[in-house]
Design a protein around this motif. Sequence first.
Motif, PDB file in Angstrom:
ATOM      1  N   ALA A  18      38.766   3.226  27.781  1.00  0.00           N
ATOM      2  CA  ALA A  18      38.395   4.061  28.927  1.00  0.00           C
ATOM      3  C   ALA A  18      38.544   5.545  28.595  1.00  0.00           C
ATOM      4  CB  ALA A  18      39.267   3.705  30.126  1.00  0.00           C
ATOM      5  N   PRO A  19      37.712   6.394  29.201  1.00  0.00           N
ATOM      6  CA  PRO A  19      37.844   7.843  28.998  1.00  0.00           C
ATOM      7  C   PRO A  19      39.031   8.400  29.771  1.00  0.00           C
ATOM      8  CG  PRO A  19      36.128   7.405  30.593  1.00  0.00           C
ATOM      9  CD  PRO A  19      36.584   6.068  30.091  1.00  0.00           C
ATOM     10  N   SER A  20      39.483   9.573  29.352  1.00  0.00           N
ATOM     11  CA  SER A  20      40.568  10.254  30.061  1.00  0.00           C
ATOM     12  C   SER A  20      40.499  11.735  29.748  1.00  0.00           C
ATOM     13  CB  SER A  20      41.934   9.693  29.653  1.00  0.00           C
ATOM     14  OG  SER A  20      42.154   9.828  28.250  1.00  0.00           O
ATOM     15  N   ASN A  21      41.061  12.545  30.619  1.00  0.00           N
ATOM     16  CA  ASN A  21      41.074  13.991  30.412  1.00  0.00           C
ATOM     17  C   ASN A  21      41.770  14.333  29.103  1.00  0.00           C
ATOM     18  OD1 ASN A  21      40.065  15.654  32.875  1.00  0.00           O
ATOM     19  ND2 ASN A  21      41.154  13.908  33.772  1.00  0.00           N
ATOM     20  N   CYS A  22      41.039  15.028  28.220  1.00  0.00           N
ATOM     21  CA  CYS A  22      41.578  15.477  26.929  1.00  0.00           C
ATOM     22  C   CYS A  22      42.117  14.319  26.091  1.00  0.00           C
ATOM     23  CB  CYS A  22      42.675  16.531  27.123  1.00  0.00           C
ATOM     24  SG  CYS A  22      42.167  17.973  28.085  1.00  0.00           S
ATOM     25  N   ASN A  23      41.599  13.104  26.344  1.00  0.00           N
ATOM     26  CA  ASN A  23      42.027  11.899  25.633  1.00  0.00           C
ATOM     27  C   ASN A  23      43.537  11.662  25.751  1.00  0.00           C
ATOM     28  OD1 ASN A  23      41.401   9.561  24.093  1.00  0.00           O
ATOM     29  ND2 ASN A  23      42.135  10.562  22.236  1.00  0.00           N
TER      30      ASN A  23
END
Length: 225
Positions: free
Chosen positions: A40-45
């Motif tokens: 899943a994607p996330s802010n700033c990984n």
Amino acid sequence: MSRSTLFRDVVRERHSVRDFLPQPVPEDILRSVLEDAQRAPSNCNTQPWQTHIVSGAKLDALSKAILAADDAGHLTPDFSFDTSDFHGVYRERAKEQGGAYYQAIGVKREDRELRREASRRNLEFFGARHVALLFMPSVGDNVRVAGDIGMYAQTLLLSLTAHGLGGVPQTMLGFYAETIRQELGIDPSSKLLFGISLGYPDRDHPGNQYRINKAPLGESVIFHQ
């Protein structure tokens, strides 16, 4: 069949499962689902999700502890949530969903005792043999991190469907955050957003027979050209 068709099938097949068969999911399948969710994607990984999978005897003990906290009125949410805050169309959609579910399982609106029993099925994980509890670090106003957890949860739910399993996101579990932390030995710095009960759906159960409508694009999407 194209990949896009397969994806559409999975997305449209996914629904909230509120009754499960008693058999546990093999560990290799659980790990496969969790590996998918990890993409899943996330802010700033930052990948801020802290997922606790509870199964077996520990699951039974956790349910017992949460039910006891509920009996005592001991609610310890990390984040506020009150359905009475919904307004307008959002309130209408929430009422429609609740009404459709209770109608499907044969619980009348005026039968408060049966409605309470049905609600407490959340605390028994709807008979599922696993629950994923989604904890997160507290960062700023927590909105961005909570959004990351949402993207992780949706990826997990879609993977469950693709594996022939089912799940149900449960905000209600978040009302017992401190009880759950104590039962599982989780540090207080980890905040519980919600949980997902998961497993093999009981497809014959009335609560899994109905489907709720989704709003048309015109109510949610605005195109700018």
